[in-house]
Design a protein around this motif. Structure first.
Motif: not given
Lengths: 283, 193
Positions: A166-167, A179, A204, A262-268
């Motif tokens: 977790r970042l 990251l 952010l 809390p959240f998510y970073l979605r990298f594509s």
């Protein structure tokens, strides 16, 4: 009367000619068919399936990509036999776990697994490589058939984060909010990010602390990333020498109450298809 | 019977609906999902006349004091005279519910080459203290080491902060007040709840 007798003879001759002609035709057709479907060739029937590229799990991007396929060789004989194969293209890394030959006795459906390896500089496309299959049966002349192996390479990319932990983005710990990403792709690519499953007021700022020479961060200034907005961060050419270190902070303007978000970073990573890249919003 | 007739159509519709989703699942892009957490620490800023005091980790809330030193000379026979401070503009920035309080320290009076604390002064000779908002004429008593409420907020202030207004102190002197130099400090305190 004389005339009647001549006519009868003429008819008989014509019938004989027709019979001869028909017999010749039947014989020729039979012979021709026999020679087209030579029994020796039916001893060896080859079929193949498509190559499947092994799954590219994130975090384990190696220098080579593996595709697997199979040849199905049907050997129709009661005798002992030896099956050999030869990959005719030297440009490709094509091998078989079985080696170069296999032998047996009697009729069998022999499976020949084939491994086709290629690197990240192999662009998407259709690749073909010929293979010779030779069947040797004791006391008989060997039979050789050529088959074309076909591999369709799609756009391939792997994002390798330094870890999946977790970042943690705080004001006072600079390391936990950084990251590191490695990117492998076989065609020009663009890296996008999206903040998902987050508080709606979350905002952010992403700053690129380091990027490898071959990688281009799309903004010269820190990038503002808002929830559920897809932002282009970086781009690069095909290959594996792409590394980014990103620093994440709360945007000073975000009116967030004290607490944990809390959240998510979605990298594509997406292929660049000659379109102009949309630059991320500079902060 | 009707249901049996409709069933193939329903199945066809389901298949048609599912087909694009199936195609979608065959996207060739690479995606990584990184779990993350943003921790917003409690932050409280108290600003008095533009001087900011930031909360820190060990003490939620900020404290800002201003020295206030005046020479008091009681006038015999005069019931009350007042020694007023300047005005203090107070702002608070907070990312959590907060409260602001006002108070003063005890004083030291230096008179006739002697220094005495407030509690060493006779009750009758004491200097009185009051405060008010400058837009009001309503002076309120300000007791020593008091935490007199001036603001309670149920939520954060937002980025623009909250203006608490302008405050003023005064000392109340009567004819019995011991003459001398009075030194003390007034303070504004804000804390998060």
């Amino acid at each position: 009367m004389k005339t009647k007798g001549r006519k009868g003879k003429a008819r008989t001759r014509t019938r004989i000619r027709y019979h001869l002609l028909a017999s010749t035709l039947v014989t020729l057709l039979f012979m021709g068919g026999y020679s087209l479907a030579a029994p020796r060739e039916t001893l060896l029937k080859i079929s193949s399936d498509h190559f499947r590229i092994a799954p590219l799990p994130s975090g384990i991007a190696g220098p080579l990509i593996t595709a697997r396929g199979e040849l199905y060789v049907e050997v129709v004989t009661d005798a002992r036999w030896r099956l050999r194969w030869e990959f005719l293209s030297e440009d490709y890394r094509i091998t078989s776990p079985l080696g170069q030959e296999v032998s047996g006795k009697g009729a069998r459906l022999q499976r020949i697994p084939i491994v086709w390896k290629f690197d990240w500089m192999t662009p998407p496309g259709l690749y073909e490589a010929p293979i010779n299959i030779m069947l040797e049966i004791a006391g008989e002349e060997s039979i050789t058939q050529r088959k074309l192996l076909k591999l369709r390479v799609p756009f391939l990319a792997v994002i390798t984060p330094q870890s999946f932990r977790r970042l943690r983005i705080t004001d006072d710990n600079h390391l936990d909010r950084q990251l590191s990403l490695e990117i492998h792709a076989n065609a020009p690519w663009v890296l996008q990010v999206e903040v998902t499953k987050s508080h709606e007021s979350l905002a952010l700022v992403c700053n690129c602390l380091y990027h490898s020479v071959a990688t281009q961060f799309l903004s010269s200034a820190p990038v503002l990333v808002l929830p559920n907005q897809i932002i282009g961060l970086a781009q690069g050419e095909a290959g594996g020498d792409h590394r980014l270190v990103l620093d994440w902070q709360k945007a000073p303007s975000a009116p967030l109450r004290a607490g944990d978000y809390p959240f998510y970073l979605r990298f594509s990573v997406l292929p660049v298809r000659g379109e102009l890249l949309q630059k991320g919003g500079e902060y | 019977m009707k249901a049996i007739r409709v069933l193939p159509i329903v199945l066809l519709l389901i298949c048609l609906t599912a087909a694009p989703a199936f195609a979608q699942s065959h996207k060739v892009d690479a995606t990584v999902l990184i779990p993350a957490e943003l921790t917003v620490k409690p932050l409280l800023i108290l600003s008095v006349n533009g001087v900011k005091d930031f909360s820190n980790d060990w003490l939620p809330g900020g404290v800002l004091t201003h020295s206030f030193r005046k020479e008091v000379t009681p006038v015999p026979g005069q019931e009350a005279t007042y020694v007023e401070s300047r005005a203090y503009e107070v702002w608070v920035y907070s990312n959590a519910p907060w409260a602001a309080r006002i108070g003063r320290t005890d004083y030291i009076v230096r008179a006739a080459r002697q220094s005495r604390f407030e509690n060493q002064i006779d009750q009758e000779n004491r200097l009185g203290f009051e405060y008010r908002k400058t837009d009001s004429d309503n002076w309120q008593p300000l007791n020593v080491w008091s935490m007199t409420p001036i603001w309670d907020a149920a939520g954060p202030t937002g980025n623009d902060g909250q203006e608490l207004g302008s405050y003023q102190f005064r000392g109340v002197v009567d004819s019995r007040t011991t003459p001398g130099k009075y030194s003390f400090a007034v303070y504004f305190t804000a804390y998060q709840e």
